[in-house]
Enzyme design. Sequence first.
Site, PDB file in Angstrom:
ATOM      1  N   GLU A 174       7.104 -54.898  26.677  1.00  0.00           N
ATOM      2  CA  GLU A 174       7.618 -56.208  26.942  1.00  0.00           C
ATOM      3  C   GLU A 174       8.096 -56.970  25.783  1.00  0.00           C
ATOM      4  O   GLU A 174       7.596 -56.842  24.743  1.00  0.00           O
ATOM      5  CB  GLU A 174       6.067 -57.044  27.590  1.00  0.00           C
ATOM      6  CG  GLU A 174       5.620 -56.213  29.034  1.00  0.00           C
ATOM      7  CD  GLU A 174       6.572 -56.277  30.166  1.00  0.00           C
ATOM      8  OE1 GLU A 174       7.479 -57.195  29.912  1.00  0.00           O
ATOM      9  OE2 GLU A 174       6.108 -55.740  30.952  1.00  0.00           O
ATOM     10  N   LEU A 197       4.117 -46.042  34.591  1.00  0.00           N
ATOM     11  CA  LEU A 197       5.284 -46.543  33.863  1.00  0.00           C
ATOM     12  C   LEU A 197       6.381 -46.228  34.856  1.00  0.00           C
ATOM     13  O   LEU A 197       6.729 -45.439  35.639  1.00  0.00           O
ATOM     14  CB  LEU A 197       5.352 -45.373  32.808  1.00  0.00           C
ATOM     15  CG  LEU A 197       4.962 -45.604  31.347  1.00  0.00           C
ATOM     16  CD1 LEU A 197       5.790 -44.614  30.260  1.00  0.00           C
ATOM     17  CD2 LEU A 197       4.958 -46.919  30.823  1.00  0.00           C
ATOM     18  N   TYR A 227      15.798 -41.279  47.430  1.00  0.00           N
ATOM     19  CA  TYR A 227      14.684 -41.274  46.751  1.00  0.00           C
ATOM     20  C   TYR A 227      13.992 -39.909  46.788  1.00  0.00           C
ATOM     21  O   TYR A 227      13.973 -39.077  45.794  1.00  0.00           O
ATOM     22  CB  TYR A 227      13.597 -42.264  47.563  1.00  0.00           C
ATOM     23  CG  TYR A 227      12.353 -42.572  46.427  1.00  0.00           C
ATOM     24  CD1 TYR A 227      12.599 -43.646  45.688  1.00  0.00           C
ATOM     25  CD2 TYR A 227      11.442 -41.814  46.277  1.00  0.00           C
ATOM     26  CE1 TYR A 227      11.488 -44.181  44.544  1.00  0.00           C
ATOM     27  CE2 TYR A 227      10.378 -42.154  45.026  1.00  0.00           C
ATOM     28  CZ  TYR A 227      10.496 -43.124  44.616  1.00  0.00           C
ATOM     29  OH  TYR A 227       9.778 -43.563  43.472  1.00  0.00           O
TER      30      TYR A 227
HETATM   31  P1  NAI Z   1       7.003 -51.985  37.280  1.00  0.00           P
HETATM   32  O1  NAI Z   1       8.482 -52.093  36.849  1.00  0.00           O
HETATM   33  O2  NAI Z   1       6.072 -53.226  37.672  1.00  0.00           O
HETATM   34  O3  NAI Z   1       6.059 -51.532  35.843  1.00  0.00           O
HETATM   35  C1  NAI Z   1       6.390 -50.741  34.960  1.00  0.00           C
HETATM   36  C2  NAI Z   1       5.466 -50.583  33.763  1.00  0.00           C
HETATM   37  O4  NAI Z   1       6.026 -49.918  32.756  1.00  0.00           O
HETATM   38  C3  NAI Z   1       5.511 -52.101  32.991  1.00  0.00           C
HETATM   39  O5  NAI Z   1       4.133 -52.483  32.617  1.00  0.00           O
HETATM   40  C4  NAI Z   1       6.244 -51.926  31.712  1.00  0.00           C
HETATM   41  O6  NAI Z   1       6.066 -52.721  30.498  1.00  0.00           O
HETATM   42  C5  NAI Z   1       5.884 -50.600  31.221  1.00  0.00           C
HETATM   43  N1  NAI Z   1       7.013 -49.759  30.824  1.00  0.00           N
HETATM   44  C6  NAI Z   1       8.061 -49.339  30.864  1.00  0.00           C
HETATM   45  N2  NAI Z   1       8.569 -48.631  29.694  1.00  0.00           N
HETATM   46  C7  NAI Z   1       7.791 -48.534  29.085  1.00  0.00           C
HETATM   47  C8  NAI Z   1       7.525 -47.786  27.659  1.00  0.00           C
HETATM   48  N3  NAI Z   1       8.645 -47.092  27.133  1.00  0.00           N
HETATM   49  N4  NAI Z   1       6.609 -47.921  27.029  1.00  0.00           N
HETATM   50  C9  NAI Z   1       5.406 -48.599  27.596  1.00  0.00           C
HETATM   51  N5  NAI Z   1       5.415 -49.069  28.724  1.00  0.00           N
HETATM   52  C10 NAI Z   1       6.589 -49.288  29.574  1.00  0.00           C
HETATM   53  O7  NAI Z   1       6.904 -50.978  38.170  1.00  0.00           O
HETATM   54  P2  NAI Z   1       5.989 -50.327  39.227  1.00  0.00           P
HETATM   55  O8  NAI Z   1       6.854 -50.470  40.398  1.00  0.00           O
HETATM   56  O9  NAI Z   1       4.679 -51.004  39.195  1.00  0.00           O
HETATM   57  O10 NAI Z   1       6.001 -48.876  38.921  1.00  0.00           O
HETATM   58  C11 NAI Z   1       4.958 -48.068  38.479  1.00  0.00           C
HETATM   59  C12 NAI Z   1       4.673 -46.919  39.139  1.00  0.00           C
HETATM   60  O11 NAI Z   1       4.271 -46.824  40.406  1.00  0.00           O
HETATM   61  C13 NAI Z   1       5.961 -46.087  38.992  1.00  0.00           C
HETATM   62  O12 NAI Z   1       5.819 -44.703  38.744  1.00  0.00           O
HETATM   63  C14 NAI Z   1       6.764 -46.130  40.484  1.00  0.00           C
HETATM   64  O13 NAI Z   1       7.423 -44.977  40.676  1.00  0.00           O
HETATM   65  C15 NAI Z   1       5.452 -46.211  41.174  1.00  0.00           C
HETATM   66  N6  NAI Z   1       5.618 -46.570  42.594  1.00  0.00           N
HETATM   67  C16 NAI Z   1       6.053 -47.752  42.751  1.00  0.00           C
HETATM   68  C17 NAI Z   1       6.269 -48.142  44.201  1.00  0.00           C
HETATM   69  C18 NAI Z   1       6.934 -49.589  44.518  1.00  0.00           C
HETATM   70  O14 NAI Z   1       7.358 -49.786  45.691  1.00  0.00           O
HETATM   71  N7  NAI Z   1       7.101 -50.406  43.674  1.00  0.00           N
HETATM   72  C19 NAI Z   1       5.917 -47.304  45.340  1.00  0.00           C
HETATM   73  C20 NAI Z   1       5.076 -46.178  44.787  1.00  0.00           C
HETATM   74  C21 NAI Z   1       4.979 -45.840  43.837  1.00  0.00           C
END
Ligand code: NAI
Length: 395
Positions: free
Chosen positions: A75, A139, A235
Amino acid sequence: MIIAPKTRGFICTTAHPEGCAANVQTQIDYVKSQPALSDPPKNVLVVGASTGYGLASRIVPAFGGGAKTIGVFFEKPGTERKTASAGWYNSVAFEKAAAAEGLYAKSFNGDAFSNEMKDQVIETIKNDLGQVDMIIYSLASPRRTDPNTGEVYKSVLKPIGQPYSQKNLNTDTGEVNSISIEPAEGDDIANTTKVMGGEDWEMWLDALSEAGVLAEGATTIAYSYIGPDLTYPIYTNGTIGKAKEHLEGSASRMNEKFGDGSAYVSVNKALVTQASSAIPVVPLYISLLYKDMKERGNHEGCIEQIQRLFSDHLAGGSAPTLDERNRIRIDDWEMQDDVQSAVMELWEKVDTDNLSEISDFAGYKEEFLKLFGFGLEGVNYEEETNQEVDLPSIS
Ligand code: NAI
């Protein structure tokens, strides 16, 4: 400064510290309103802990089970002229709330894919906790630098084999149009797998194990998505789906290495997060899904999903319920036949004219703004606020 949202498509370039704090507090309050977790994990590492599913995965064990947590995220802190990113403010708020209850919490801001980050976290576990008994890997990143070669890989959201055309929502204008996406070419699949597959997840677990900081019987969970047939080409059967398949392979390998029941993939519900709003077609599907699930009374956000993951599958000493491919399914309510057939009916009908009537686009936009701390009750958005909030426990 006085902070207002500045959105462009699926990006909001500002975030509000008090709004983000209110958002985090709402999630904490929800967890506290639920029965405490039975037999919860004690020391939890969350990789990707600042927003979306990862943030919820930090809040649930901390406030529902008294767990000590270490969070890793990428962040931006605030500067004199710019607000911090939402995940920064969320993490500051989380840390303050944890400290107020005497809960240990440390955060690391930097690249989770790097060897340096793994070393720093391991050092902190050694010094402060001894070992971790749960690792949540949440992630979502568009790119990854291979820590050993320095090569940068980029993930893409593309169909495989043939172009994909589908209805799509312009979330800026509320126009329902259509989108055509060309299929993956060259190294697209391999690169997406390198970023969003399980290689780094396994590297974390190997590093923790080699350093002797992985507790006996520790559990690790990473998140995946399946969704309806209409998003399959972009997807589940697309480049990201290949990466998620690799994630499942990593879970099997880790179960062989560290013992059965040590690694799980949990399939979660489609929800508005910074990551999901960047996926074509998905925001329109989410707007229709929310409409149906809210009417049925079984709509959940990240915090409700993760509370259910812990209470029904991860806490309490019994093994989680798994599907035929060994995955935990907290997308079960989304994938119910009646929900899916209702959403598909809406999908056939939806156009620009009836969008606000037959979908929950209003709810979608509200949720999107909330991700950045806007539109929360009790926050005075007219007031000057300090965008440069900091905490010593963020490294
Ligand atoms: P998000 O975008 O809200 O969170 C991503 C997180 O990863 C954040 O904390 C960010 O700071 C961190 N991040 C990104 N790159 C980084 C790096 N290089 N080093 C350290 N931290 C890093 O995403 P979300 O949606 O919560 O996704 C999380 C997981 O959940 C993913 O694997 C996604 O595929 C999965 N998922 C998401 C769904 C959705 O509808 N949002 C549904 C089902 C699974």
